[in-house]
Design an enzyme around this catalytic site. Structure first.
Site, short mmCIF file in Angstrom:
data_model
loop_
_atom_site.label_atom_id
_atom_site.label_comp_id
_atom_site.label_asym_id
_atom_site.label_seq_id
_atom_site.Cartn_x
_atom_site.Cartn_y
_atom_site.Cartn_z
N ASP A 8 0.75 -1.26 0.12
CA ASP A 8 0.04 0.18 0.04
C ASP A 8 0.75 1.23 -0.07
O ASP A 8 1.50 1.82 0.93
CB ASP A 8 -0.85 0.03 1.54
N GLU A 39 -4.08 1.93 -3.29
CA GLU A 39 -5.33 2.38 -2.80
C GLU A 39 -5.44 3.54 -1.62
O GLU A 39 -6.30 4.30 -1.31
CB GLU A 39 -6.21 1.27 -2.26
N ASN A 40 -4.05 3.97 -1.06
CA ASN A 40 -3.57 5.15 -0.28
C ASN A 40 -2.91 6.10 -0.86
O ASN A 40 -2.41 6.84 0.00
CB ASN A 40 -3.20 4.58 1.13
N ASN A 67 -10.37 -0.85 -0.02
CA ASN A 67 -11.65 -0.28 0.61
C ASN A 67 -11.91 1.20 0.27
O ASN A 67 -13.03 1.67 0.44
CB ASN A 67 -11.65 -0.51 2.23
N HIS A 68 -10.76 2.15 -0.03
CA HIS A 68 -10.96 3.32 -0.39
C HIS A 68 -11.11 3.58 -1.87
O HIS A 68 -11.05 4.53 -2.15
CB HIS A 68 -9.75 4.09 0.29
N HIS A 176 -3.62 -4.07 3.34
CA HIS A 176 -4.66 -3.31 4.07
C HIS A 176 -4.17 -2.78 5.36
O HIS A 176 -4.43 -1.62 5.87
CB HIS A 176 -6.01 -3.79 3.88
N HIS A 178 -1.17 -2.25 6.74
CA HIS A 178 0.13 -1.56 6.56
C HIS A 178 1.19 -1.93 7.43
O HIS A 178 2.14 -1.32 7.76
CB HIS A 178 -0.39 0.04 6.98
FE LIG Z 1 -7.10 -0.35 2.82
#
Ligand SMILES: [Fe+2]
Length: 260
Positions: A8, A39-40, A67-68, A176, A178
């Site tokens: 991530d 995603e981040n 999820n984001h 997810h 991290h």
């Molecule tokens: Fe996530």
């Protein structure tokens, strides 16, 4: 084949590390294919088309999300036409984009990448096991080498998915949380797995976010706005190898400090 999965990418610090280091790293590590979870990348939540293009230009063959995925409005139309940026399979059925990408490795061998969300502690319309088999079958029809980014919170669900897919895919990479786990292994059936690949971003933080802001929110319960941290930037992920049939032969966690 040797593959790199970068965990991530968080905020501008993480994205800069990828832009500065990934082109050289691909050569240094002898990597034939690279998957990056983005995603981040946009201030810690979501991905924009501009940042997606930057990560692809830096050497990512495929970008995955989590999820984001819908944190940025503009990503919808982009995902609808992108073949290399994928979103989780188990989002609403009318969502734009796809959950499977097939792209060539350095020698032209096709590699399939799929993306799914866990159901424990995350809000998903259908659980991963409801869509997993069909998605993996589709990926295997397109490529012998199949990489699964399973974006989930719970270690139990991530290990269960890795076991369920053992022998059917090349690797199940957890994302997810991290926080990189120390369980990179090749399972008995020939599928490499790790519960979480970690984070490419600022580790002087609470999973990427400025520590002072997270602590203020926890201690006051006020709606403190989160901002990405900057310090102690590390690149994390896994490097794994497979044979021509897509069976994993090795996996090790990857961590690179001092990117700044
Ligand atoms: Fe996530």
């Amino acid at each position: 084949m040797r593959l790199l999965f970068l965990a991530d990418v968080f905020g501008s610090a993480g994205r800069r590390a990828v832009e500065e280091r990934l082109p050289g790293l691909r050569d240094e590590l002898g990597v034939d294919f690279c998957v990056v979870n983005g995603e981040n990348a946009a201030d810690g939540r979501g991905l924009t088309p501009k940042l997606a293009d930057k990560l692809l230009a830096a050497g990512a063959d495929v970008l995955t999300l989590g999820n984001h995925v819908w944190a940025r409005d503009e990503i919808g139309p982009y995902l609808a036409q992108s073949e290399r940026v994928i979103r989780p399979a188990n989002v609403a059925s009318g969502s734009p984009g796809r959950a499977l990408a097939v792209a060539p490795a350095a020698d032209g061998t096709p590699v399939a990448v799929v993306n799914l969300l866990g159901s424990l502690f995350l809000d998903v319309p259908v659980g991963p096991f409801e869509v997993l088999d069909e998605l993996v079958d589709e990926a295997r029809r397109a490529a012998s080498v199949v990489v699964v980014d399973f974006h989930a919170e719970a270690t139990s669900e991530k290990i269960a998915v890795a076991r369920w897919l053992d022998g059917r895919v090349t690797a199940v990479i957890g994302t997810h949380t991290h926080v990189q786990t120390s369980d990179a292994r090749v399972q008995p059936g020939g599928t490499a797995a790790i519960t979480d690949a970690g984070m490419t971003g600022p580790h002087d933080s609470v999973i990427g976010v400025r520590t002072d802001l997270v602590l203020r929110r926890f201690t006051t319960q006020l709606p403190i706005r989160f901002e990405p941290a900057e310090g102690d930037v590390r690149m994390e992920g896994v490097i794994f190898e497979c044979d021509g049939d897509g069976r994993a032969t090795a996996i090790e966690s990857f961590r690179l400090l001092d990117n700044r």
